[in-house]
Structures are given as structure tokens and as C-alpha cells.
Write a protein that holds these residues in place. Sequence first.
Motif: not given
Length: 390
Positions: A151-157, A159-162, A316-329, A376-377
Motif C-alpha cells: 500500500h502506498m499513499e500515492l495510490y490513494d491520490a 483518483p484525487k489528483r487534478h 500525487l504527493w502534493a495531492t496527499t498534502k492538500g497542495l495544488g500544482m499546475q504545469i505552465m510550460n 475538478l476532473p
Amino acid sequence: MGNIALINRRNFLKGSAIIGSVVVAGGFWRAAENGVFSTGKGPAYTAWETSPNGLDGLVNAALLAANAHNAQPWLFKLGNSSIELKADTGRNLGPVDPYLREMYISLGCALENLIIAAKENGYSPIITYFPDQQDINYIAKIDLTTMKPLHMELYDAIPKRHMNRGPYDTTRDITQEIIVSLMNLNIDNSEVKLFMFDSQQDKLKIGQAMIEATQTLISDKEQIGVDPKWTRQSWQDIEKYKDGITTDAQGLPTLTRMIAKILPPLSPEQNNQFWLNTLKNKHVATAAAFGFVTVRDPQDYLQVVKAGQLWQRLHLWATTKGLGMQIMNQLSERRDREVSLNLTPVFGEKLREILGTSEWHSIIQFRMGYPTIEALPSPRRPVKDVLVSI
């Protein structure tokens, strides 16, 4: 990875009144047809809600990965105890991604999700990268042997990662403990390296460079012309294609998002201006930190795939910590455009100046912070649509 915002609704001061009048006038049916009441629901979103058994379940986890413009450039082939990951080259981004780096990043993201899901489901994944040297579209073969589920915490993230394109909380900083934790997620730092920037001076410098890159990209008709192909402004298109850039994923307040889906779409020029305004006033202005994922050799697709794996792990790790991320390439997209057209390397130089080295080359730039709006997804093609038999 595309950040083109879809709707400019700064002039809707009477938004609630519009919603009310639309419903009273019978516009309820138009709202329903445009998916106003169906956010995150329906066939285009089923993958986020279900996890099939066996190898199909691993593929389902993989296709929930981050990917450029939500083009989903992946195909999978199932064996008795193996999964092959291949590129769907028909989903490339053309002038936005002339060297296919964003495509390979996306495939690396999918591979990382698949590996995490495999361990969770009692498989030990053995990865062979680019098993056929004559086929650069054959990304990896994952041989699976049974083991005790890990089990990895990242797995739970997964379906929650957006991608969170909303404003971030400007009263909350990114701590050094978080930055160290992000750095420690890089398990292959000989070829892939993460740079983090959180000082006010660095953020101002990076933000200005991103604004300039976006302005230049918008003025390039071929580059900006890619976006309409992947823009899904109607509920019918979302259900039909199950991919692309949607209004729901733009980080808009609820009322704004509802009105945007009811009113007629904006012109490309209005969309572009809104993107630029949003970048200046929301994305850059509220970033608590910026990150740059780099490789030693951007021409080495193996390094690029591994960079994608790192990005997925970070998000995924950021999602477990309640952090938001956005790629800006936009910076790397303009750098690659300059190289492909033999232009003066304006943004290539800006990237080198930001990193302070010519030994590492950024292929992913992102912002992070504590979100103020729920992400949102985005739509996803189902497993059956990404499986191949050859």
C-alpha cells in the motif's frame, strides 16, 4: 502542457440574475444540454470513479495521469502477465511540441501511475524502457510477477489528483520541509533534477518570463492554433471525444463556471486575452513557489519519460498534502519553437538564466501553493478505447 483558459466572464456583474432569468425563460434545458448540472459525471468521467479488476485496473490508473492538453497520447497492450505502453502519435501537439517532449512526459506520467497501481494490487513491476530500439513509440514493457500488495499513499491520490488552475492562498508559504520532501521524491537524480524557487525575487523573475513567453506564444498563429483542436466547449463534444480542455477544469468559481457553460463560447481572440489576464493576475500572482523539472539531455527520450514519472510522483504527493500544482510550460514550448525554426533563442536564454546552469534543461515548469478552489476532473477515454491488440 496546455493552460488555455476557455471563458472570460469579467463582465457578468449580474451573474446570479442571469442564471435566474435563464431558468425562468426555459433555459434550464439549455443548461442541462451544456452539462451545467453534470460536472464530472457521465461516460467521459467514469474512469475517475471506477477501478476494474486485474490488468484493466492498472491501465485505468495509468490513464488518470497528467498529460499535455489532455490529449491522452497513450495506448496499452495486455499480455498474460505484462502490459506494454505505446505512444498514440496521432495525438501529438504539433507546433506546441515539435520534439514530442510533452508527449513523452505524458507517457512517463501514465507509466508512474501504472507502477504505483501494480504494487498496490500485488504485482512486482519489472520495467524495460524502449524494448525495441527501432521503435521509439514503444515506450515500455512492464512484466508483472506476484508479490504481497504494497500500500502506498500515492495510490490513494491517483483518483484525487487534478491540475489546479485556480488562485492559491497568498497567506500560506511553502515550507522548506515541503521542498525537501519534494526533492527526495527524485529517485534518479543523475539524469533528472528538480529545481525549486520560492523567494520573492525569483518568483517575480520567473513570473515575468512566463508572461512574456505566453504573449509570444499567443502571437504565434501556428502554436496558438493548436488549442482549438483540443478545446471542448460543448457537453456533446466532451461526451464524444472524452479528452481535451474543458471549462470545468479551468479553476473558475462555481457561479462563473455555470454562466460560462450557458452563454455562447468566446472567440479565440477573447480566449487568448483571458488566458493572458488569468496568467498575470491569478497564476503568477498567487504562486507560492515555482518548480522546474530538468534533464541533462532533452533529446534523450528515456530521460524525458523519467521526468514525466517524477512529475506524476510530485503531483500525487502534493495531492496527499492538500497542495495544488499546475504545469505552465510556455517557456519550454517557446524554447523548442525557437530551436525548431532556428530563431534567436530568447526563451532558451531565459531558462538558462533562471536555472543558473547550461548543464540542465527544463522540460516542465510548474507553480504550486495551497488552493482556494477545488480542482475538478478532466474527461478520460475508458480502458476499452486505449487497448490495442498489435
